[in-house]
Design a protein around this motif. Sequence first.
Motif, short mmCIF file in Angstrom:
data_model
loop_
_atom_site.label_atom_id
_atom_site.label_comp_id
_atom_site.label_asym_id
_atom_site.label_seq_id
_atom_site.Cartn_x
_atom_site.Cartn_y
_atom_site.Cartn_z
N THR A 128 6.70 2.98 -7.50
CA THR A 128 8.75 2.77 -7.82
C THR A 128 8.89 1.96 -6.28
OG1 THR A 128 8.56 4.99 -6.20
CG2 THR A 128 8.17 5.33 -8.60
N GLU A 129 10.31 1.87 -6.93
CA GLU A 129 10.89 1.20 -5.08
C GLU A 129 10.66 1.84 -3.90
OE1 GLU A 129 15.53 1.00 -5.57
OE2 GLU A 129 15.15 -0.18 -7.66
N ASP A 130 10.38 3.54 -3.89
CA ASP A 130 10.58 3.39 -2.42
C ASP A 130 9.12 3.43 -2.49
OD1 ASP A 130 12.30 4.86 -2.15
OD2 ASP A 130 11.71 7.01 -3.48
N HIS A 131 7.77 3.57 -3.27
CA HIS A 131 6.38 2.98 -2.67
C HIS A 131 6.86 1.35 -2.49
CE1 HIS A 131 4.89 5.63 -5.59
NE2 HIS A 131 4.56 6.11 -4.82
N VAL A 132 7.10 0.26 -3.39
CA VAL A 132 7.71 -1.08 -2.45
C VAL A 132 8.25 -1.27 -0.83
CG1 VAL A 132 8.37 -2.88 -2.84
CG2 VAL A 132 7.55 -1.68 -4.87
N GLN A 133 9.21 -0.04 -0.79
CA GLN A 133 10.06 -0.39 1.02
C GLN A 133 8.32 0.27 1.26
OE1 GLN A 133 13.59 2.09 0.88
NE2 GLN A 133 13.54 2.11 3.10
N ALA A 134 7.70 1.29 1.02
CA ALA A 134 7.17 1.68 2.27
C ALA A 134 5.70 0.28 2.43
CB ALA A 134 6.02 2.55 1.61
N PHE A 135 5.29 -0.87 1.38
CA PHE A 135 4.43 -1.78 1.39
C PHE A 135 5.15 -2.62 2.43
CE2 PHE A 135 2.42 0.09 -3.01
CZ PHE A 135 1.59 0.88 -2.41
N GLN A 136 6.40 -3.02 1.93
CA GLN A 136 7.28 -4.49 2.63
C GLN A 136 7.10 -3.75 3.81
OE1 GLN A 136 10.39 -4.45 0.49
NE2 GLN A 136 9.53 -5.75 -0.51
N THR A 137 6.94 -2.89 4.47
CA THR A 137 7.26 -2.17 6.30
C THR A 137 6.08 -2.29 6.73
OG1 THR A 137 7.01 0.25 5.46
CG2 THR A 137 9.29 -0.62 6.35
N ALA A 138 4.66 -2.48 5.79
CA ALA A 138 3.44 -2.92 6.26
C ALA A 138 3.40 -3.90 7.56
CB ALA A 138 2.24 -2.52 5.49
N SER A 139 2.83 -3.46 7.94
CA SER A 139 2.01 -4.95 9.15
C SER A 139 0.82 -5.45 8.65
CB SER A 139 2.29 -4.88 10.35
OG SER A 139 1.61 -3.45 11.20
N VAL A 140 -0.24 -4.78 7.86
CA VAL A 140 -1.36 -4.93 7.47
C VAL A 140 -1.18 -5.43 5.25
CG1 VAL A 140 -2.71 -3.69 8.73
CG2 VAL A 140 -1.68 -2.66 6.50
N PRO A 141 -2.70 -6.05 5.09
CA PRO A 141 -2.27 -6.37 3.45
C PRO A 141 -2.55 -4.84 2.73
CG PRO A 141 -4.04 -7.50 5.01
CD PRO A 141 -4.01 -6.55 5.32
N ILE A 142 -1.75 -5.24 1.52
CA ILE A 142 -1.49 -4.07 0.66
C ILE A 142 -2.41 -4.80 -0.82
CG2 ILE A 142 -0.64 -1.90 -0.40
CD1 ILE A 142 -0.70 -1.78 2.24
N VAL A 143 -3.30 -3.35 -1.21
CA VAL A 143 -3.88 -3.94 -2.54
C VAL A 143 -3.60 -2.83 -3.55
CG1 VAL A 143 -5.25 -4.96 -4.10
CG2 VAL A 143 -5.46 -6.22 -1.92
N LEU A 144 -3.34 -3.50 -4.84
CA LEU A 144 -2.77 -2.27 -5.65
C LEU A 144 -3.85 -2.68 -6.24
CD1 LEU A 144 0.92 -2.94 -6.96
CD2 LEU A 144 -0.33 -1.22 -5.22
N CYS A 145 -4.40 -1.08 -7.21
CA CYS A 145 -6.05 -0.91 -7.67
C CYS A 145 -5.90 0.03 -9.35
CB CYS A 145 -6.61 -0.46 -6.68
SG CYS A 145 -8.64 -0.22 -7.49
#
Length: 336
Positions: A128-145
């Motif tokens: 969701t948009e809330d997930h994307v917002q949380a991911f975008q504030t991360a300073s480390v890489p994110i991978v969706l699985c």
Amino acid sequence: MTVTIYDVAREAGVSMATVSRVVNNNPNVKPQTRKKVYEAIERLGYRPNAVARGLASKKTTTVGVVIPDISNSIFAEIARGIEDIANMYHYNIILCNADKKKEKEIRVINTLLEKQVDGLIFMGGTITEDHVQAFQTASVPIVLCATKDENGTIPSVDIDHEAAAFDAVSTLVRHGHREIAMISGTLQDPANGYSRFQGYKRALETAGIDYQEDLVRIGNYRYESGVEAMKYFLGLKHKPTAIFAATDEMAIGAIHSIQDEGYKVPDDFSVISVNNISMASMVRPQLTTVAQPMYDIGAVAMRLLTKLMKKENVESSQVVLPHETILRLSVARVND
């Protein structure tokens, strides 16, 4: 009291810098000295402080993994693939169960990021948009699985769910079926739900079969919803001849519901699904299913994350792995 590096140094009769070099596998330590330090570590039961080491190096060699349902065998196999590759590259895993609840998923994501993980794998949930917002504030890489975001902006590893469903329903069509029902996942889930539903509809359209709304029931991916959906289909005046379930677990529920009412699979109803969990080959008759490579999805996701964490070259951040139709005994030709 907690044993410190100072205690080890005093016990071994060396400097704290020497203990640090031994703990961090620095080759510039004499074998005899290294042996003395290891003996002191063993006698005292010393455990290096990973948090302190992480603060110094700005790396914790840990990866956070958010799993939607730890009791689901699909995610368990994916997690095994993640774990095996993580071990290969000397990363530790922090595995968090999120119960398929968005609020808990967001909370777990933020908690893992606060713990200074070096990277994050988010497994098998709706983005969701809330997930994307949380991911975008991360300073480390994110991978969706085993999932992906709607815009394809976040690195991901998955199969083509729409194509997998299309192949499953097309298998039924090739066996002469025209009245094909579907037990779907929630249509708010873009991968396992909506995409597989779209694949079902496209296969019907390709075969020149009219879509019938009363031949679709929405389940929750679990066994009980397959049982209930099949009870509904069995109560129809014009019953389908075949069932496509979005997951194996719902398909097995459908098979048992059919058998409980005195019908036979595949003599009276053919059943096919997607995933190929271990139970698919244990149920009788054995379940025909479109296999997604669960272990490989996890392994490739972790390998992609290691590349991103190490800032290595990545040819494609959107990885789509192949699926395969496994023909077993739950599908037969109409009137065979």
